[in-house]
Design a protein around this motif. Structure first.
Motif, PDB file in Angstrom:
ATOM      1  N   UNK A 202       5.046 -18.041   9.687  1.00  0.00           N
ATOM      2  CA  UNK A 202       3.889 -18.722  10.130  1.00  0.00           C
ATOM      3  C   UNK A 202       2.942 -19.250   9.164  1.00  0.00           C
ATOM      4  N   UNK A 203       3.100 -18.386   8.084  1.00  0.00           N
ATOM      5  CA  UNK A 203       2.069 -18.672   6.740  1.00  0.00           C
ATOM      6  C   UNK A 203       2.598 -19.211   5.403  1.00  0.00           C
ATOM      7  N   UNK A 204       4.036 -18.678   5.187  1.00  0.00           N
ATOM      8  CA  UNK A 204       4.553 -18.974   4.045  1.00  0.00           C
ATOM      9  C   UNK A 204       5.732 -19.757   4.321  1.00  0.00           C
ATOM     10  N   UNK A 212       6.172 -12.041   0.862  1.00  0.00           N
ATOM     11  CA  UNK A 212       5.088 -11.307   1.364  1.00  0.00           C
ATOM     12  C   UNK A 212       5.536  -9.807   1.317  1.00  0.00           C
ATOM     13  N   UNK A 213       6.938  -9.650   0.813  1.00  0.00           N
ATOM     14  CA  UNK A 213       7.526  -8.259   1.151  1.00  0.00           C
ATOM     15  C   UNK A 213       7.183  -7.568  -0.248  1.00  0.00           C
ATOM     16  N   UNK A 214       5.920  -7.128  -0.048  1.00  0.00           N
ATOM     17  CA  UNK A 214       5.301  -6.481  -1.284  1.00  0.00           C
ATOM     18  C   UNK A 214       4.660  -5.109  -0.676  1.00  0.00           C
ATOM     19  N   UNK A 215       4.990  -4.122  -1.243  1.00  0.00           N
ATOM     20  CA  UNK A 215       4.262  -2.777  -0.829  1.00  0.00           C
ATOM     21  C   UNK A 215       2.731  -2.740  -0.623  1.00  0.00           C
ATOM     22  N   UNK A 216       2.198  -3.592  -1.624  1.00  0.00           N
ATOM     23  CA  UNK A 216       0.792  -3.600  -1.625  1.00  0.00           C
ATOM     24  C   UNK A 216       0.061  -4.272  -0.653  1.00  0.00           C
ATOM     25  N   UNK A 217       1.069  -5.209   0.212  1.00  0.00           N
ATOM     26  CA  UNK A 217       0.426  -5.987   1.512  1.00  0.00           C
ATOM     27  C   UNK A 217       0.596  -5.074   2.728  1.00  0.00           C
ATOM     28  N   UNK A 218       1.390  -3.853   2.437  1.00  0.00           N
ATOM     29  CA  UNK A 218       1.397  -3.267   3.737  1.00  0.00           C
ATOM     30  C   UNK A 218       0.422  -2.111   3.811  1.00  0.00           C
ATOM     31  N   UNK A 219      -0.091  -1.974   5.224  1.00  0.00           N
ATOM     32  CA  UNK A 219      -1.141  -0.880   5.579  1.00  0.00           C
ATOM     33  C   UNK A 219      -0.265   0.467   5.567  1.00  0.00           C
ATOM     34  N   UNK A 224      -5.508   1.693   5.833  1.00  0.00           N
ATOM     35  CA  UNK A 224      -4.904   1.345   7.364  1.00  0.00           C
ATOM     36  C   UNK A 224      -5.250  -0.148   7.397  1.00  0.00           C
ATOM     37  N   UNK A 225      -6.089  -0.864   6.706  1.00  0.00           N
ATOM     38  CA  UNK A 225      -6.132  -2.422   6.867  1.00  0.00           C
ATOM     39  C   UNK A 225      -6.336  -2.959   5.390  1.00  0.00           C
ATOM     40  N   UNK A 226      -5.233  -3.809   5.275  1.00  0.00           N
ATOM     41  CA  UNK A 226      -5.095  -4.310   3.784  1.00  0.00           C
ATOM     42  C   UNK A 226      -5.602  -5.713   3.735  1.00  0.00           C
ATOM     43  N   UNK A 227      -6.389  -6.176   3.100  1.00  0.00           N
ATOM     44  CA  UNK A 227      -6.735  -7.496   2.913  1.00  0.00           C
ATOM     45  C   UNK A 227      -5.568  -8.423   2.449  1.00  0.00           C
ATOM     46  N   UNK A 228      -5.281  -9.463   3.041  1.00  0.00           N
ATOM     47  CA  UNK A 228      -4.126 -10.247   2.447  1.00  0.00           C
ATOM     48  C   UNK A 228      -4.370 -11.632   2.306  1.00  0.00           C
ATOM     49  N   UNK A 229      -5.773 -12.069   2.295  1.00  0.00           N
ATOM     50  CA  UNK A 229      -5.987 -13.489   2.546  1.00  0.00           C
ATOM     51  C   UNK A 229      -5.514 -14.289   1.390  1.00  0.00           C
ATOM     52  N   UNK A 230      -5.372 -14.221   0.276  1.00  0.00           N
ATOM     53  CA  UNK A 230      -4.837 -14.617  -1.074  1.00  0.00           C
ATOM     54  C   UNK A 230      -3.252 -14.799  -0.918  1.00  0.00           C
ATOM     55  N   UNK A 231      -2.679 -13.621  -0.036  1.00  0.00           N
ATOM     56  CA  UNK A 231      -1.151 -13.800  -0.115  1.00  0.00           C
ATOM     57  C   UNK A 231      -1.052 -14.895   0.780  1.00  0.00           C
ATOM     58  N   UNK A 232      -1.741 -14.990   1.951  1.00  0.00           N
ATOM     59  CA  UNK A 232      -1.124 -15.833   2.928  1.00  0.00           C
ATOM     60  C   UNK A 232      -1.920 -17.388   3.030  1.00  0.00           C
ATOM     61  N   UNK A 235      -8.792 -18.941   3.347  1.00  0.00           N
ATOM     62  CA  UNK A 235     -10.100 -18.899   2.763  1.00  0.00           C
ATOM     63  C   UNK A 235     -11.076 -18.072   3.440  1.00  0.00           C
ATOM     64  N   UNK A 236     -10.638 -17.209   4.321  1.00  0.00           N
ATOM     65  CA  UNK A 236     -11.526 -16.162   5.141  1.00  0.00           C
ATOM     66  C   UNK A 236     -10.804 -14.915   4.937  1.00  0.00           C
ATOM     67  N   UNK A 237     -11.710 -13.897   5.200  1.00  0.00           N
ATOM     68  CA  UNK A 237     -10.983 -12.485   5.070  1.00  0.00           C
ATOM     69  C   UNK A 237      -9.907 -12.358   6.028  1.00  0.00           C
TER      70      UNK A 237
END
Length: 267
Positions: A202-204, A212-219, A224-232, A235-237
């Motif tokens: 949907x985004x990439x 997006x298969x980056x462990x830093x992106x996984x909760x 428990x909640x990972x901010x991924x706005x830049x990855x996808x 321009x909003x959280x």
């Protein structure tokens, strides 16, 4: 044009260009593939539109959307979805539909967001499911087929998330977020496939699973909640978390609500 009309216009474009193509494949091979369900119709309640802190909660997939195509179109599903949301969050009855209270962790999550002053809207990553007849029995609802990334079986999700808007630069989910203008988006779907695959599509775009298969992106249990706005590219959280069933089981549902409330307070 109001926002729900704009959403419906986008959804009908998607229906013509993506959904109908997949539906035709099912109709041509019903014995093997089954039937494609009607599509989820995302809509916005009046409470959301007038809310000060708007949050889009994106769940996993549409459930119980039948294959009664003549009775249920996108207009009806959008009205149903908005009515269902208002009933679950406020107990507001619908003149057209009969609802009962849903105490699942997903809807408890939305009620907790509302209790913290946020106004949720409700969307789904996978807009459709399929119906099959195992061993010739009654029709049973199932997920769209999924195998490991890169295999042909995943082309159905890829087709449904093609970029068809704004010069073929946006998928339907991206367009819906643009129209709804939430202050924050949370993908409450869990870090596993097939939903992770849909999120990537949907985004990439097609073939971007590894981006997006980056462990830093996984909760994780500790985050428990990972901010991924830049990855996808939003321009909003945008936060990626577990499904509320898992969060409740682990006693983390309230933690995610606090994270989102804190982010909105700091805006």
């Amino acid at each position: 044009m109001n926002k729900n009309q704009a959403l419906l216009e986008a959804q009908k474009t998607w229906e013509r260009e993506c959904y109908q193509r997949l539906k035709a494949e099912y109709e041509q091979d019903e014995k093997r593939k089954g039937k494609l369900s009607c599509a989820f119709g995302f809509g916005l309640s009046g409470h959301y539109l007038s809310g000060e802190k708007k949050v889009m909660v994106v769940g996993q997939e549409a459930n119980g959307h039948t294959f009664e195509y003549d009775e249920w179109g996108l207009e009806n599903w959008q009205k149903w979805a908005v009515g269902y949301l208002d009933f679950q969050l406020r107990g507001e009855p619908s003149e057209e539909y009969r609802f009962s209270k849903n105490n699942s962790p997903f809807w408890q999550f939305l009620r907790k967001l509302q209790a913290e002053g946020m106004e949720p809207c409700w969307n789904n990553l996978d807009k459709v499911r399929r119906y099959i007849r195992p061993e010739g029995k009654e029709w049973a609802e199932r997920k769209l087929p999924y195998r490991n990334p890169g295999e042909q079986a995943n082309r159905e999700r890829t087709l449904l998330n093609e970029r068809i808007f704004d010069g073929k630069s946006k998928s339907l989910l991206q367009k819906e977020i643009e129209i709804a203008e939430p202050d924050l988006v949370i993908f409450a779907v869990g870090p596993h496939d097939p939903y992770y695959h849909t999120l990537c599509d949907a985004f990439l775009g097609q073939g971007a699973y590894e981006e997006l298969n980056d462990p830093k992106c996984y909760p994780t249990a500790g985050n428990v909640a990972v901010e991924i706005s830049q990855k996808i590219g939003l321009n909003i959280p945008a936060y990626y978390t577990y499904h509320p069933n898992y969060l409740q089981m682990k006693g983390k549902l309230g933690d995610v609500v606090k994270i989102l409330a804190k982010d909105l307070q700091e805006k």
